[in-house]
Structures are given as structure tokens and as C-alpha cells.
Scaffold this motif. Structure first.
Motif, short mmCIF file in Angstrom:
data_model
loop_
_atom_site.label_atom_id
_atom_site.label_comp_id
_atom_site.label_asym_id
_atom_site.label_seq_id
_atom_site.Cartn_x
_atom_site.Cartn_y
_atom_site.Cartn_z
N SER A 110 26.26 21.82 19.22
CA SER A 110 24.88 21.67 19.70
C SER A 110 23.96 22.71 19.06
O SER A 110 22.83 22.41 18.70
CB SER A 110 24.83 21.81 21.22
OG SER A 110 25.54 20.77 21.82
N ASP A 149 19.30 21.66 12.56
CA ASP A 149 19.37 20.63 11.51
C ASP A 149 20.60 20.74 10.62
O ASP A 149 20.54 20.45 9.42
CB ASP A 149 18.10 20.63 10.65
CG ASP A 149 16.87 20.28 11.46
OD1 ASP A 149 17.00 19.47 12.39
OD2 ASP A 149 15.79 20.81 11.17
N ALA A 159 24.78 19.47 10.34
CA ALA A 159 25.57 18.33 10.80
C ALA A 159 26.75 18.72 11.67
O ALA A 159 27.09 18.01 12.61
CB ALA A 159 26.07 17.53 9.60
N GLN A 160 27.38 19.86 11.38
CA GLN A 160 28.59 20.23 12.12
C GLN A 160 28.77 21.73 12.20
O GLN A 160 28.18 22.48 11.43
CB GLN A 160 29.81 19.60 11.46
CG GLN A 160 30.10 20.12 10.06
CD GLN A 160 31.29 19.42 9.45
OE1 GLN A 160 31.81 18.45 9.99
NE2 GLN A 160 31.74 19.90 8.31
N CYS A 207 27.69 26.97 10.44
CA CYS A 207 27.20 25.59 10.44
C CYS A 207 27.21 25.03 9.03
O CYS A 207 26.96 25.77 8.08
CB CYS A 207 25.77 25.54 11.00
SG CYS A 207 25.62 26.15 12.69
N CYS A 237 24.36 24.15 16.12
CA CYS A 237 24.15 23.77 14.71
C CYS A 237 23.19 22.60 14.59
O CYS A 237 22.30 22.60 13.73
CB CYS A 237 25.48 23.45 14.05
SG CYS A 237 26.55 24.89 13.82
N ARG A 238 23.37 21.60 15.42
CA ARG A 238 22.49 20.42 15.35
C ARG A 238 21.05 20.77 15.70
O ARG A 238 20.13 20.16 15.16
CB ARG A 238 23.02 19.32 16.24
CG ARG A 238 24.25 18.66 15.65
CD ARG A 238 24.64 17.43 16.38
NE ARG A 238 25.77 16.78 15.72
CZ ARG A 238 26.51 15.87 16.29
NH1 ARG A 238 26.27 15.48 17.54
NH2 ARG A 238 27.51 15.33 15.63
#
Length: 101
Positions: free
Chosen positions: A54, A60, A62-63, A99, A56-57
Motif C-alpha cells: 500500500s 506510484d 507497482a510492488q 519499492c 509503494c502504490r
């Protein structure tokens, strides 16, 4: 004849810079929020994976490639040394989240 080696060197340089830019390490304060998420992140438990993802997202990415507790001594220049960041007997802890895009 010199054109091909120069082109090849530029291609390798560009590929290396793109791969380097695909991941970033965030150092965040491990706040005791009462929900236990901070302990999951600091201990590297599976329950911290969702919190790291969460985080990292929200920036912006992805994982979350990894997350772990970080000693203040590992962080250069931005965090007071041990003893300098303790208030009322509780010392701040920090978590590193890597990230990837």
C-alpha cells in the motif's frame, strides 16, 4: 568502425540507468499505531506485506520488493544517533521499504 562500439556502449549505459531507476528505498518512521502493522513491517513478517504494498502504490510504484527494520546507525545524516531520538523511554524505530515499478 568506431560508430558501432560507441553505439553499443550507449545502449548498455541507457539500459543500466533505466534498471537503476526502477526501484527506490523509502526510510519511514515506525510509528506505534496500536494496530500492529508497524511491528509486522519492522519484523519482516508476512502481515507487513500488505502495508508495504500500500505504501509503494501510494507513491506510484507497482510492488514492494522488501521491507525490514533499519538501525538508526544505518541511516546517514538524517536521524539522530541512539539516545538522541528517545523520548520518555521510547525510542523511534525506522523501516526501509524497497519499492519497484
Amino acid at each position: 568502425m568506431r560508430f558501432f562500439p560507441a553505439l553499443l556502449a550507449c545502449a548498455f549505459l541507457c539500459a543500466a540507468s533505466v534498471a537503476w531507476a526502477d526501484s527506490r528505498v523509502f526510510i519511514i518512521a515506525n510509528q506505534a499505531d496500536g494496530y500492529g502493522v508497524d511491528q509486522c513491517l519492522a519484523k519482516g513478517d508476512k502481515c507487513g506485506a500488505h502495508a508495504a504494498l500500500s505504501y509503494c502504490r501510494s507513491r506510484d510504484f507497482a510492488q514492494a520488493a522488501s521491507y525490514r527494520r533499519v538501525d538508526p546507525d544505518e541511516i546517514t545524516g538524517s536521524v539522530p544517533k541512539a539516545g538522541g531520538n528517545c523520548a520518555r523511554g521510547v525510542c523511534d524505530e525506522y523501516v526501509a521499504i524497497t519499492c519497484q515499478r
